[in-house]
Design a protein around this motif. Sequence first.
Motif, PDB file in Angstrom:
ATOM      1  N   SER A   1      -4.451   7.205   0.959  1.00 49.14           N
ATOM      2  CA  SER A   1      -5.458   6.615   0.281  1.00 49.14           C
ATOM      3  C   SER A   1      -6.086   5.161   0.836  1.00 49.14           C
ATOM      4  O   SER A   1      -7.138   5.099   1.032  1.00 49.14           O
ATOM      5  N   THR A   2      -5.015   4.582   1.243  1.00 48.59           N
ATOM      6  CA  THR A   2      -5.330   3.108   1.945  1.00 48.59           C
ATOM      7  C   THR A   2      -5.836   3.445   3.203  1.00 48.59           C
ATOM      8  O   THR A   2      -6.934   2.942   3.544  1.00 48.59           O
TER       9      THR A   2
ATOM     10  N   ASP B   1      -0.140   7.738  -1.476  1.00 53.61           N
ATOM     11  CA  ASP B   1      -0.205   6.305  -1.414  1.00 53.61           C
ATOM     12  C   ASP B   1      -0.879   5.541  -0.143  1.00 53.61           C
ATOM     13  O   ASP B   1      -1.791   5.054  -0.032  1.00 53.61           O
ATOM     14  N   ALA B   2       0.031   5.899   1.069  1.00 52.19           N
ATOM     15  CA  ALA B   2      -0.212   5.475   2.155  1.00 52.19           C
ATOM     16  C   ALA B   2      -1.756   5.931   2.626  1.00 52.19           C
ATOM     17  O   ALA B   2      -2.487   5.219   3.377  1.00 52.19           O
TER      18      ALA B   2
ATOM     19  N   SER C   1      -7.299   4.813  -3.966  1.00 53.93           N
ATOM     20  CA  SER C   1      -7.587   3.262  -3.333  1.00 53.93           C
ATOM     21  C   SER C   1      -9.017   2.929  -3.514  1.00 53.93           C
ATOM     22  O   SER C   1      -9.775   3.812  -3.085  1.00 53.93           O
TER      23      SER C   1
ATOM     24  N   ALA D   1       0.794  -1.077   0.081  1.00 52.60           N
ATOM     25  CA  ALA D   1      -0.113  -0.067  -0.159  1.00 52.60           C
ATOM     26  C   ALA D   1       0.842   1.189   0.200  1.00 52.60           C
ATOM     27  O   ALA D   1       0.270   2.258   0.036  1.00 52.60           O
TER      28      ALA D   1
END
Length: 327
Positions: free
Chosen positions: A294-295, A291-292, A247, A177
């Motif tokens: 959105s998860t 990225d981190a 995500s 993730a």
Amino acid sequence: MNKKNAGLEFAKSCRKIIFIFLPFFLISCDKKISPQFQTSLGTVCFVNLYEDGKKSIYDEIAARISEIDGEFNVNKDDSEISNVNKNAKISPVKVSDDFAFVLKTALKAAEISDGDFNPALGKLIKLWGINTENAHVPKLQEIDEAKSHCGWKKIIFDEKNQTVFLDDEEMSLDFGAIAKGFSADEIAKICKEKNVRRAIIDLGGNVLAFGKKSKNEKWNVGIKNPDAPESEVSEVVSIEEGSVVTSGNYERYFIQDGKRYHHILDGKTGFPAESGLKSVTVICGKSIFADALSTAFFVAGKEKSLALKPLFEEKFGEKIEVVFIES
Ligand code: ADP
Ligand code: MG
């Protein structure tokens, strides 16, 4: 001049010619090529360097992507992350700068989100097998067992000595993730070093727009419609530059008994997260944070995410924007 000297002179001038022409030859080899695709990091990686798209820069980027894959690919037995996982409860492992940086960011995200982002879900992710031939709904007992080995607080990271120790024999790390976001930032670093003016980096939907598109134009990044991801865009985000990462529950999933089971897991329930969202898009300067987050936000749900946003902005030192698509 005797015959031997004449031969020597000829050889010398040939050498000069080679020295003069070799750089020209090398420069002409470094020609502009079309945008590049590469299958790595568990997805298709696409990079477009536009007018600065020289072969040598694409090659350097491809090598860096492969290097990062070699560090974080849990399916490669000799990757750095596999080595850390194999040494769970055995010994601390000295890790690379890349690994230390990604882990540090992941732990920060885990702490702020209270485990909604969890880099220690390896055992649960393997059990569900989503995106593998083994995808299935596990038994409740199995889920409970796997869940009990996902306590991210048992990741002992010694920042000074740059070592990692997993204080649970059954625990394993998974950076699925966050690794693509990190890679996008690393590609942007290469672009900067090489004076690339503008680029689009798209690692399986993890998008980073580097540099300005043009004097008067912004980059437009589409957010997929979760109900028709192949054909429709539900919104377009316009940015000067930066990263846009989504995500969603439509990305990787399987269907069993008419129910959809997707790949973003809630470590607290042991099941795919159900927080009332179909997708979360995070817009942020740094792709690793986008990225981190959105998860993390997908698991946390809209209300909790909005409450946490200022804290993430403070801790990451980046402005964050979010687009939620609700169920
Ligand atoms: P994608 O990689 O498909 O773009 P994400 O960035 O949301 O989507 O990452 C999902 C991947 O991260 C999963 O395939 C799994 O490897 C891992 N993962 C699943 N749930 C979590 C979670 N709650 N926290 C951290 N990593 C997770
Ligand atoms: Mg992510």
